[in-house]
Scaffold this active site. Structure first.
Site, PDB file in Angstrom:
ATOM      1  CG  ASN A   1      34.164  76.596  20.182  1.00 46.78           C
ATOM      2  OD1 ASN A   1      33.273  76.377  19.351  1.00 46.78           O
ATOM      3  ND2 ASN A   1      34.991  75.752  20.506  1.00 46.78           N
TER       4      ASN A   1
ATOM      5  NE  ARG B   1      36.582  76.213  16.368  1.00 44.41           N
ATOM      6  CZ  ARG B   1      37.128  74.926  16.702  1.00 44.41           C
ATOM      7  NH1 ARG B   1      36.885  74.622  17.832  1.00 44.41           N
ATOM      8  NH2 ARG B   1      37.688  74.094  15.853  1.00 44.41           N
TER       9      ARG B   1
ATOM     10  CG  HIS C   1      40.709  70.959  13.298  1.00 46.30           C
ATOM     11  ND1 HIS C   1      40.911  69.916  12.794  1.00 46.30           N
ATOM     12  CD2 HIS C   1      39.692  71.206  14.206  1.00 46.30           C
ATOM     13  CE1 HIS C   1      39.806  69.149  13.454  1.00 46.30           C
ATOM     14  NE2 HIS C   1      39.107  69.955  14.476  1.00 46.30           N
TER      15      HIS C   1
ATOM     16  NE  ARG D   1      33.147  65.305  12.527  1.00 47.65           N
ATOM     17  CZ  ARG D   1      33.831  66.303  12.811  1.00 47.65           C
ATOM     18  NH1 ARG D   1      34.444  66.977  11.879  1.00 47.65           N
ATOM     19  NH2 ARG D   1      33.789  66.813  13.960  1.00 47.65           N
TER      20      ARG D   1
ATOM     21  CD  GLU E   1      40.915  74.538  18.422  1.00 44.46           C
ATOM     22  OE1 GLU E   1      40.604  73.912  19.574  1.00 44.46           O
ATOM     23  OE2 GLU E   1      40.299  74.181  17.405  1.00 44.46           O
TER      24      GLU E   1
END
Ligand code: ADP
Length: 397
Positions: free
Chosen positions: A13, A97, A185, A245, A383
């Site tokens: 990742n 990823r 996601h 964000r 993940e």
């Protein structure tokens, strides 16, 4: 390729200056993570750390100035180090990823030059993540061209959504040019969808709202194991407010800021991605733990705004599915913050949600009380495992 106890996959990742990795070793359908680690300080002062499953330090090394340690050199080092620590297992592939797979990729793919060129064309759609994901793929290919690599996309799980969930009310030609809602996601949601039937068999066909609340946060409506709607859209800045964000924002604000404050694209990007969210509203921190411990009223307001928006989106996503059979919390805040889950639960009391205080405080798997109309679950996401499973499948293992 035959999967044996001797097969291992590397999961990567990659971010702008750091790269997280895990090594999974396969036995049958469920591989085990045997090593976790990261390379940080890429481009400045690189540091390599690795731990085993008992979190014992296996390696910790730094590179000084003047030592050749670019991305390819670091990935070459990583691979050599892993091969020395595999206890006889054989590394069969690396799974990455990759944030954006565009409108076409609805599943992971083995990477070749053509795929890489295609993913390169998606960089403008995810300029803050995609270039780093691809840089790691290229660096690994330079260091070890013989190792197969697989791209697993954060957008893929959402590609089966009904068209109205993927479409902005823009002129048609813009949708056709790729300006549409992709959702992100996806690897986390896919993992949760896979876990649901194990946690509660009745949920396999159910309508479930999943709240992935980390420093990046989004929510997804999963019906019968498939994504039907999500809060993130064209980019990962849409939907919920996050650590730094904005989440969803009236687009008119951007036009106003351009005209009234003379802000250009770079300034707006900094505002939307790095100066807003929990940090912007509190003026204190992007970390939910810090805000929950703070006495400052602005910290309390940031938490309240976050919970308000999670509850509001839960209602919207339930509507996208024509109802809701369960609510799931996951990721850093979702898995560990009882006060946030309690507050969201209170706001969803109209839906019949009733959180059990003791179960919630204990971060139990089921946190709803017996009187709750729908069950509420806490399911840790993984993940990396999803990427390992995909990579093994693409490799035919
Ligand atoms: P990322 O999106 O970077 O993968 P995580 O899913 O690890 O992030 O979530 C990180 C966030 O989780 C942190 O910024 C922090 O706000 C929050 N968090 C972690 N532990 C707790 C906790 N015990 N209580 C509240 N928030 C927490």
């Amino acid at each position: 390729m035959q999967m044996s106890t001797d097969s291992a996959v590397l999961v990567i990742n990659a971010g702008s200056s750091s790269l997280k990795f895990s090594v999974f070793r396969g036995v049958g359908a469920e591989p085990d993570a045997v090593i976790n680690g990261q390379i940080s300080g890429i481009g400045t002062a690189p540091r390599f750390e690795a731990k085993d499953t008992a979190r014992r330090v296996m390696a910790d090394r730094t590179w000084g100035e003047g030592e050749a340690a670019d991305r390819a050199a670091l990935l070459g080092f990583l691979l050599d180090w892993i091969e020395d620590h595999l206890d006889g297992a054989r590394l069969i592939a690396a799974g990455h990823r990759v944030v954006h797979g565009g409108a076409t990729h609805s599943s992971p793919v083995r990477i070749d030059d053509g795929v890489l060129a295609e993913l390169e064309r998606l960089v403008p759609l995810a300029p803050l993540h995609q270039p780093h994901n691809l840089a790691a793929i290229r660096a690994l290919a330079a260091a070890h061209p013989e190792l197969p690599q697989v791209a697993c996309f954060d957008t893929a799980f959402h590609r089966g959504q009904p068209w109205q969930a993927q479409t902005f009310a823009l002129p048609r030609e813009m949708t056709e040019a790729g300006i549409r809602r992709y959702g992100f996601h996806g690897l986390s949601y896919e993992y949760i969808a896979r876990r649901l039937p194990q946690v509660a068999p009745v949920l396999a066909d159910g309508r479930v709202v999943v709240c992935h609340l980390g420093s990046g946060a989004s929510m997804c409506a999963i019906h019968g194991g498939r994504s039907v709607d999500s809060t993130m859209g064209f980019t990962a800045v849409d939907g919920l407010p996050m650590g730094t964000r904005t989440g969803a924002l009236d687009p008119g604000v951007l036009i106003y800021l351009m005209r009234a404050n003379g802000m250009d694209a770079d300034a707006l990007e900094k505002l939307l991605y790095y100066r807003s969210g929990l940090l912007g509203v509190s003026g204190i921190s992007n970390d939910m733990r810090v805000l929950l411990e703070s006495e400052d009223p602005h910290a309390a307001e940031a938490v309240e705004l976050f919970c308000f928006r999670v509850a509001k989106e839960a209602g919207a996503l339930a509507s996208s599915m024509g109802g809701i059979d369960a609510l799931v919390f996951t990721a850093g805040i979702g898995e560990r913050s009882a006060p946030v889950r309690a507050r969201v639960g209170e706001k969803l009391a109209w839906l019949g949600v009733a959180i059990d205080e003791a179960a919630n405080a204990a971060n139990a798997t089921m946190i709803s009380g017996p009187g709750s109309r729908i069950p509420v679950w806490v399911i840790p996401t993984d993940e990396e495992r999803m990427i390992a499973l995909h990579t093994l499948r693409v490799m035919g293992a």
